[in-house]
Design a protein around this motif. Structure first.
Motif, mmCIF file in Angstrom:
data_model
loop_
_atom_site.group_PDB
_atom_site.id
_atom_site.type_symbol
_atom_site.label_atom_id
_atom_site.label_comp_id
_atom_site.label_asym_id
_atom_site.label_seq_id
_atom_site.Cartn_x
_atom_site.Cartn_y
_atom_site.Cartn_z
ATOM 1 N N THR A 12 0.806 -1.075 0.052
ATOM 2 C CA THR A 12 0.068 0.006 0.006
ATOM 3 C C THR A 12 0.816 1.394 0.051
ATOM 4 O O THR A 12 1.750 1.449 1.014
ATOM 5 C CB THR A 12 -0.832 0.051 1.124
ATOM 6 O OG1 THR A 12 -1.773 -1.147 1.091
ATOM 7 C CG2 THR A 12 -1.813 1.136 1.078
ATOM 8 N N PRO A 15 0.217 7.278 1.745
ATOM 9 C CA PRO A 15 -0.349 8.541 1.582
ATOM 10 C C PRO A 15 0.428 9.880 1.770
ATOM 11 O O PRO A 15 0.902 10.008 2.899
ATOM 12 C CB PRO A 15 -1.640 8.541 1.898
ATOM 13 C CG PRO A 15 -1.811 7.589 3.308
ATOM 14 C CD PRO A 15 -0.617 6.585 2.967
ATOM 15 N N ILE A 16 0.763 11.023 0.923
ATOM 16 C CA ILE A 16 1.536 12.030 1.300
ATOM 17 C C ILE A 16 0.877 13.254 1.337
ATOM 18 O O ILE A 16 -0.315 13.323 0.434
ATOM 19 C CB ILE A 16 2.834 11.907 0.626
ATOM 20 C CG1 ILE A 16 2.688 11.885 -0.789
ATOM 21 C CG2 ILE A 16 3.864 10.712 0.963
ATOM 22 C CD1 ILE A 16 4.001 12.367 -1.715
ATOM 23 N N GLU A 18 -0.079 16.898 -0.220
ATOM 24 C CA GLU A 18 -0.015 17.507 -1.555
ATOM 25 C C GLU A 18 1.166 18.394 -1.839
ATOM 26 O O GLU A 18 1.273 19.359 -0.569
ATOM 27 C CB GLU A 18 -1.156 18.206 -2.087
ATOM 28 C CG GLU A 18 -2.381 17.376 -2.351
ATOM 29 C CD GLU A 18 -3.602 18.054 -3.189
ATOM 30 O OE1 GLU A 18 -3.356 18.900 -3.582
ATOM 31 O OE2 GLU A 18 -4.724 17.150 -3.115
ATOM 32 N N HIS A 111 7.613 5.113 -2.900
ATOM 33 C CA HIS A 111 7.984 6.565 -3.052
ATOM 34 C C HIS A 111 9.693 6.720 -3.522
ATOM 35 O O HIS A 111 9.646 7.440 -4.157
ATOM 36 C CB HIS A 111 7.702 7.316 -1.654
ATOM 37 C CG HIS A 111 6.175 7.446 -1.560
ATOM 38 N ND1 HIS A 111 5.311 8.122 -2.308
ATOM 39 C CD2 HIS A 111 5.489 6.934 -0.497
ATOM 40 C CE1 HIS A 111 4.344 8.374 -1.776
ATOM 41 N NE2 HIS A 111 4.082 7.351 -0.885
ATOM 42 N N VAL A 199 5.184 13.505 7.023
ATOM 43 C CA VAL A 199 3.977 12.654 7.001
ATOM 44 C C VAL A 199 4.707 11.356 8.079
ATOM 45 O O VAL A 199 5.715 11.181 7.915
ATOM 46 C CB VAL A 199 4.066 11.746 5.346
ATOM 47 C CG1 VAL A 199 5.343 11.424 4.978
ATOM 48 C CG2 VAL A 199 3.119 10.900 5.477
#
Length: 205
Positions: A12, A15-16, A18, A111, A199
């Motif tokens: 997964t 999420p970071i 914007e 990432h 994050v």
């Protein structure tokens, strides 16, 4: 957890926030490398040689503090007189022995692989540079980072902003254009104090 068509679990993506960001700054232990359990074991092997012990809750609460300072704080807390230099040396020896067990944190590794060459990277850690490099080499990511900021490179460790500000200065990127990846609360405090977005990497991705 996402599933591929073959029914195999796919990592997964973490999420970071914007952007736009010009640099990603990564803590190492517990963020890029799933090394915290190995460090915990190494610490207690080394401390046990001097009659000391590192409770697990305290170990995670103090994550990100430079090694010498950690021994000094344990001495203060428990009324001990363990020699910081010797304990840290033995701790690193034990950690290097455990290194073959090390794995990457997959959600962060994605990432790194996806953004390498598109955005500036640095590793910012409370560990010595040698330890960081060996960890990154073990998980196959050493070639992705040309800038490594370790315990030798600053005076004030996390939660002070100096470690992350040092990396931003080396990269030539303004703090507000940096995104920090961190698993530890003290590291997030450091990023906030540096004026950077951040994050939080969960313990298990």
């Amino acid at each position: 957890v996402k599933m591929t068509e073959a029914g195999v679990k796919a990592p997964t993506l973490l999420p970071i926030p914007e952007g736009p960001f010009e640099a990603y700054l990564f803590d190492c232990d517990g963020t890029i490398a799933d090394s915290m359990p190995l460090h915990f074991e190494a610490w207690n092997l080394a401390l046990g040689e001097h009659g000391g012990h590192f409770p697990q809750d305290l170990f995670y609460a103090w994550a990100g503090i430079p090694l010498i300072r950690t021994v000094e704080m344990l001495n203060d807390k428990y009324g001990l007189s363990m020699p910081p230099d010797q304990v840290v040396l033995r701790k690193e020896v034990h950690y290097f022995t455990l290194l073959p067990q090390l794995k990457a944190v997959e959600g962060v590794k994605e990432h790194i692989l996806a953004q390498h060459g598109k955005i500036k990277f640095a590793v910012v850690s409370g560990s010595p540079r040698e330890s960081i490099h060996k960890s990154l080499t073990t998980i196959g990511l050493a070639d992705r980072f040309t800038v490594i900021v370790g315990a030798e490179d600053y005076t004030h460790g996390k939660p002070h902003p100096e470690p992350y500000l040092t990396a931003a200065k080396i990269l030539g990127v303004a703090p507000e254009k940096c995104l920090v990846f961190e698993d530890a609360d003290l590291g997030i405090e450091s990023a906030k104090a540096a004026g950077m977005a951040w994050v939080k990497v969960p313990t298990v991705l």
